[in-house]
Design a protein around this motif. Structure first.
Motif, PDB file in Angstrom:
ATOM      1  N   SER A 188       0.815  -1.215   0.000  1.00 53.79           N
ATOM      2  CA  SER A 188       0.000   0.000   0.000  1.00 53.79           C
ATOM      3  C   SER A 188       0.850   1.268   0.000  1.00 53.79           C
ATOM      4  O   SER A 188       0.429   2.305  -0.514  1.00 53.79           O
ATOM      5  N   ILE A 208     -15.113   3.816   0.503  1.00 54.73           N
ATOM      6  CA  ILE A 208     -14.245   2.662   0.799  1.00 54.73           C
ATOM      7  C   ILE A 208     -14.477   2.122   2.210  1.00 54.73           C
ATOM      8  O   ILE A 208     -13.751   1.223   2.669  1.00 54.73           O
ATOM      9  N   GLN A 214      -7.620  -2.962   4.725  1.00 54.24           N
ATOM     10  CA  GLN A 214      -8.008  -1.562   4.856  1.00 54.24           C
ATOM     11  C   GLN A 214      -6.941  -0.649   4.265  1.00 54.24           C
ATOM     12  O   GLN A 214      -7.252   0.366   3.641  1.00 54.24           O
ATOM     13  N   GLN A 256      -5.009  -1.303   1.740  1.00 55.69           N
ATOM     14  CA  GLN A 256      -5.132  -1.321   0.283  1.00 55.69           C
ATOM     15  C   GLN A 256      -6.331  -0.493  -0.186  1.00 55.69           C
ATOM     16  O   GLN A 256      -6.286   0.118  -1.252  1.00 55.69           O
ATOM     17  N   ARG A 257      -7.391  -0.466   0.606  1.00 59.85           N
ATOM     18  CA  ARG A 257      -8.533   0.385   0.256  1.00 59.85           C
ATOM     19  C   ARG A 257      -8.120   1.858   0.286  1.00 59.85           C
ATOM     20  O   ARG A 257      -8.509   2.646  -0.582  1.00 59.85           O
ATOM     21  N   LEU A 303      -6.103   2.665  -2.736  1.00 59.05           N
ATOM     22  CA  LEU A 303      -6.982   2.838  -3.900  1.00 59.05           C
ATOM     23  C   LEU A 303      -7.623   4.223  -3.879  1.00 59.05           C
ATOM     24  O   LEU A 303      -7.652   4.925  -4.894  1.00 59.05           O
ATOM     25  N   LEU A 308     -11.354  -8.696  -1.165  1.00 57.61           N
ATOM     26  CA  LEU A 308     -10.955  -7.355  -1.590  1.00 57.61           C
ATOM     27  C   LEU A 308     -11.003  -7.198  -3.104  1.00 57.61           C
ATOM     28  O   LEU A 308     -11.436  -6.156  -3.610  1.00 57.61           O
ATOM     29  N   TRP A 331     -14.519  -6.641  -4.106  1.00 57.40           N
ATOM     30  CA  TRP A 331     -14.938  -5.304  -3.689  1.00 57.40           C
ATOM     31  C   TRP A 331     -14.356  -4.242  -4.628  1.00 57.40           C
ATOM     32  O   TRP A 331     -15.067  -3.321  -5.049  1.00 57.40           O
ATOM     33  N   VAL A 332     -13.068  -4.355  -4.979  1.00 55.67           N
ATOM     34  CA  VAL A 332     -12.409  -3.356  -5.832  1.00 55.67           C
ATOM     35  C   VAL A 332     -13.040  -3.336  -7.216  1.00 55.67           C
ATOM     36  O   VAL A 332     -13.319  -2.267  -7.771  1.00 55.67           O
ATOM     37  N   PHE A 364     -16.349  -1.632  -7.063  1.00 61.15           N
ATOM     38  CA  PHE A 364     -16.123  -0.201  -6.847  1.00 61.15           C
ATOM     39  C   PHE A 364     -15.794   0.503  -8.164  1.00 61.15           C
ATOM     40  O   PHE A 364     -16.338   1.568  -8.478  1.00 61.15           O
TER      41      PHE A 364
END
Length: 326
Positions: free
Chosen positions: A85, A119, A136, A138-139, A142, A170, A173-174, A177
């Motif tokens: 990250s 996020i 979290q 990595q979110r 992003l 994840l 989720w990504v 998103f």
């Protein structure tokens, strides 16, 4: 569809060794593509060139028709999300997200708060990276990339250091998103399952170029070469010109199927996938492994694989490279 990024005859050499060779492809606005290939094949180098961190040896990169090949990284409207990250440890979650936007002169407090909410990190905005989980982090990475309002986001194996359960959660989720916001992205990975889950189209990268660049179904049903068939899996490569899907291979002699080919096989081990008993077999004559359902089949002694000849298909390319064994 609107062309956003055009790569034309891109090449890169290190110490006279070609890492990327005459690579051309087009990325459309709102499209998500995956690039998958063996480790150390040059995938990350390609992302670094697209982002401006590396210069190509030759070729061009055009964004909305404009040549950006010589433009510096901080002047390109492209963001890069790394494997780690790389959050600033002395900054809070909110400060990390704001930092990139501030440098790009695109900071708006309302936008930052909206991103934190999107996020699921709004309540953690005052936490430091060491106080939140890897997923979290990595979110947040992003959101930091999105905060600069890029035309394209590049992902360099962003889930590789996470455990399997978190990685699966994840990446789903990504993708959701990005799709909901009609964002344009390129994912690089060495995991074929991940590549197919994330990308609208998938490029198989090997020997400096795309061996095949197609939608998932086309890749599986019509692999162009033995390398592609072996790399994505699910195929038994009979020779450099013919293959058969695992779904057309049988452990029991098929009835009324006409002529067939037969190969001896040995059982390596048995696993259970999605509640189904799977036998993992080795075909010595072809030097290949395959996996087939083995419910109610006697697995003692030598086994035979039966393949109806009508199921055998031909590769579309006259391939002379390596077959690749995973």
């Amino acid at each position: 569809m609107t062309k956003l990024l055009e790569v034309n005859f891109l090449s890169k050499q290190f110490n006279h060794q070609a890492i990327i060779e005459d690579l051309s492809f087009t990325l459309y606005r709102g499209e998500i593509i995956s690039i998958v290939g063996p480790s150390a094949s040059g995938k990350t180098t390609l992302l670094r060139i697209l982002s401006g961190l590396e210069q190509p040896s030759s070729g061009s990169i055009r964004m909305e028709g404009k040549d950006i090949s010589k433009i510096k990284a901080n002047k390109r409207n492209i963001s890069l999300v790394f494997q780690q990250s790389l959050l600033f440890p002395h900054m809070t979650v909110e400060e990390n997200v704001s930092y990139g936007a501030k440098l790009a002169n695109k900071k708006r407090n309302e936008k930052i708060f909206q991103l934190l909410d999107a996020i699921g990190m709004k309540e953690f905005k005052n936490y430091y990276p060491s106080e939140i989980s890897g997923g979290q982090q990595q979110r947040v990475a992003l959101a930091r990339a999105i905060a600069t309002e890029p035309e394209v986001i590049l992902f360099d194996e962003p889930f590789s250091h996470l455990d399997l359960r978190l990685r699966k959660e994840l990446r789903t989720w990504v993708r959701k998103f990005l799709v909901e916001r009609n964002m344009t992205a390129i994912f690089v990975t060495h995991d074929t399952e991940e590549a197919m889950l994330l990308g609208n189209r998938v490029a198989i990268f090997h020997e400096g170029t795309f061996q095949q660049f197609d939608e998932n179904e086309t890749l599986y049903k019509k692999p162009k070469s033995p390398f592609v068939a072996n790399f994505i899996g699910g195929h038994l490569v009979l020779d450099k010109t013919h293959f058969v899907p695992f779904s057309s291979c049988h452990l029991l002699k098929p009835e009324n199927s006409g002529p067939y080919k037969c190969y001896g096989a040995t059982l390596q081990h048995v696993t259970y996938q999605h509640g189904q008993k799977i036998g993992h077999l080795f075909v010595k004559e072809l030097n290949q492994n395959l996996s087939l359902p083995v419910k109610d089949i006697e697995l003692e002694g030598g086994l035979k694989i039966y393949i109806p000849k009508q199921s055998i298909q031909s590769f579309s390319l006259n391939y002379t490279g390596s077959l690749y064994r995973s």
